[in-house]
Design a protein around this motif. Structure first.
Motif, mmCIF file in Angstrom:
data_model
loop_
_atom_site.group_PDB
_atom_site.id
_atom_site.type_symbol
_atom_site.label_atom_id
_atom_site.label_comp_id
_atom_site.label_asym_id
_atom_site.label_seq_id
_atom_site.Cartn_x
_atom_site.Cartn_y
_atom_site.Cartn_z
ATOM 1 N N ILE A 4 0.850 -1.191 0.000
ATOM 2 C CA ILE A 4 0.000 0.000 0.000
ATOM 3 C C ILE A 4 0.883 1.238 0.000
ATOM 4 N N SER A 5 0.340 2.363 -0.446
ATOM 5 C CA SER A 5 1.153 3.568 -0.593
ATOM 6 C C SER A 5 1.521 4.219 0.732
ATOM 7 N N CYS A 6 0.582 4.266 1.682
ATOM 8 C CA CYS A 6 0.834 5.008 2.911
ATOM 9 C C CYS A 6 0.050 4.409 4.077
ATOM 10 N N THR A 7 0.695 4.367 5.236
ATOM 11 C CA THR A 7 0.074 3.927 6.484
ATOM 12 C C THR A 7 0.183 5.049 7.500
ATOM 13 N N LEU A 8 -0.851 5.228 8.308
ATOM 14 C CA LEU A 8 -0.851 6.203 9.391
ATOM 15 C C LEU A 8 -0.923 5.478 10.722
ATOM 16 N N LEU A 9 0.088 5.709 11.571
ATOM 17 C CA LEU A 9 0.097 5.185 12.936
ATOM 18 C C LEU A 9 -0.406 6.279 13.858
ATOM 19 N N VAL A 10 -1.393 5.963 14.700
ATOM 20 C CA VAL A 10 -1.939 6.951 15.633
ATOM 21 C C VAL A 10 -1.837 6.373 17.036
ATOM 22 N N GLN A 32 5.270 4.891 2.485
ATOM 23 C CA GLN A 32 5.424 5.960 3.473
ATOM 24 C C GLN A 32 4.624 5.621 4.721
ATOM 25 N N VAL A 33 5.177 5.981 5.893
ATOM 26 C CA VAL A 33 4.485 5.809 7.166
ATOM 27 C C VAL A 33 4.397 7.173 7.839
ATOM 28 N N LEU A 34 3.171 7.621 8.097
ATOM 29 C CA LEU A 34 2.933 8.862 8.837
ATOM 30 C C LEU A 34 2.641 8.499 10.281
ATOM 31 N N VAL A 35 2.963 9.420 11.198
ATOM 32 C CA VAL A 35 2.760 9.166 12.627
ATOM 33 C C VAL A 35 2.047 10.353 13.257
ATOM 34 N N ALA A 36 1.014 10.057 14.060
ATOM 35 C CA ALA A 36 0.289 11.082 14.820
ATOM 36 C C ALA A 36 0.246 10.648 16.281
ATOM 37 N N GLU A 51 -6.129 15.778 0.428
ATOM 38 C CA GLU A 51 -6.897 16.753 -0.332
ATOM 39 C C GLU A 51 -7.370 16.103 -1.633
ATOM 40 N N LEU A 52 -6.476 15.323 -2.223
ATOM 41 C CA LEU A 52 -6.851 14.452 -3.336
ATOM 42 C C LEU A 52 -6.790 13.026 -2.810
ATOM 43 N N PRO A 53 -7.919 12.323 -2.739
ATOM 44 C CA PRO A 53 -7.920 10.968 -2.185
ATOM 45 C C PRO A 53 -6.982 10.005 -2.899
ATOM 46 N N THR A 54 -6.562 10.350 -4.124
ATOM 47 C CA THR A 54 -5.642 9.489 -4.863
ATOM 48 C C THR A 54 -4.180 9.831 -4.584
ATOM 49 N N SER A 55 -3.922 10.793 -3.705
ATOM 50 C CA SER A 55 -2.551 11.177 -3.372
ATOM 51 C C SER A 55 -1.800 9.985 -2.786
ATOM 52 N N PRO A 56 -0.539 9.768 -3.191
ATOM 53 C CA PRO A 56 0.226 8.640 -2.660
ATOM 54 C C PRO A 56 0.548 8.789 -1.167
ATOM 55 N N THR A 85 -18.042 12.927 2.923
ATOM 56 C CA THR A 85 -17.534 11.723 2.265
ATOM 57 C C THR A 85 -16.400 12.033 1.304
ATOM 58 N N ARG A 86 -16.505 13.122 0.573
ATOM 59 C CA ARG A 86 -15.473 13.454 -0.404
ATOM 60 C C ARG A 86 -14.135 13.772 0.241
ATOM 61 N N GLU A 87 -14.136 14.119 1.550
ATOM 62 C CA GLU A 87 -12.890 14.432 2.248
ATOM 63 C C GLU A 87 -12.269 13.199 2.906
ATOM 64 N N ASN A 88 -13.009 12.104 2.962
ATOM 65 C CA ASN A 88 -12.481 10.892 3.592
ATOM 66 C C ASN A 88 -11.945 9.954 2.525
ATOM 67 N N PRO A 89 -10.699 9.563 2.683
ATOM 68 C CA PRO A 89 -10.157 8.598 1.733
ATOM 69 C C PRO A 89 -10.781 7.225 1.977
ATOM 70 N N THR A 90 -10.646 6.356 0.994
ATOM 71 C CA THR A 90 -11.022 4.968 1.201
ATOM 72 C C THR A 90 -9.898 4.365 2.021
ATOM 73 N N VAL A 91 -10.174 4.119 3.274
ATOM 74 C CA VAL A 91 -9.113 3.719 4.200
ATOM 75 C C VAL A 91 -9.601 2.571 5.069
ATOM 76 N N VAL A 92 -8.665 1.707 5.415
ATOM 77 C CA VAL A 92 -8.935 0.632 6.353
ATOM 78 C C VAL A 92 -8.430 1.105 7.711
ATOM 79 N N ILE A 93 -9.353 1.222 8.667
ATOM 80 C CA ILE A 93 -8.969 1.640 10.017
ATOM 81 C C ILE A 93 -9.031 0.414 10.921
ATOM 82 N N ILE A 94 -7.892 0.121 11.541
ATOM 83 C CA ILE A 94 -7.784 -1.000 12.462
ATOM 84 C C ILE A 94 -7.467 -0.434 13.842
#
Length: 141
Positions: A4-10, A32-36, A51-56, A85-94
């Motif tokens: 996958i292109s990017c993962t976010l750790l929160v 890429q891994v983002l961290v919050a 901003e663009l849901p297709t952004s890597p 809805t348009r501001e939320n990416p298609t994302v899997v939240i675990i």
């Protein structure tokens, strides 16, 4: 090529974020891994990177802790669900947490999560998420 292109750790625990980030990198899960450190930072990152849901750099996977300061995981999920809805990416939240409190699980009913895992994050758990939600398996590393 990463699964996958990017993962976010929160998570508010810097050590947990560091270890999880290293594990994801070793397994070549994401480019890429983002961290919050809390839910509010996660929402800010989504706003900046999706901003663009297709952004890597827009996360395809979010690994979310429940108990954090400022905005916890439950409050993040509620705020995420309220976004247009348009501001939320298609994302899997675990939900990735140490909590085994049935009340926490009950609070997540109806919220936009795809799964619930207990810490620590392991190679097997990541592989399971990738296979179940992305149709991929991680590479060795």
């Amino acid at each position: 090529m990463a699964a996958i292109s990017c993962t976010l750790l929160v998570d508010d625990d810097d050590t947990t974020n560091f270890l999880n980030q290293k594990l994801l990198q070793r397994m070549a899960v994401s480019d890429q891994v983002l961290v919050a450190g809390n839910g509010q930072q996660a929402l800010d990152l989504l706003h900046a990177h999706c901003e663009l849901p297709t952004s890597p750099t827009c996360p395809a996977l979010i690994l979310l802790d429940i108990n954090m300061p400022l905005m916890n995981g439950i409050d993040f999920l509620k705020a995420y669900a309220q976004r247009p809805t348009r501001e939320n990416p298609t994302v899997v939240i675990i939900m990735l947490t140490t909590s085994v409190n049935p009340r926490d699980v009950e609070q997540m009913q109806g919220l936009p999560i795809k799964g619930y895992l207990t810490k620590p994050l392991t190679r097997d758990k990541i592989t399971q998420v990738l296979q179940e939600h992305f149709g991929h398996s991680a590479t060795a590393g």
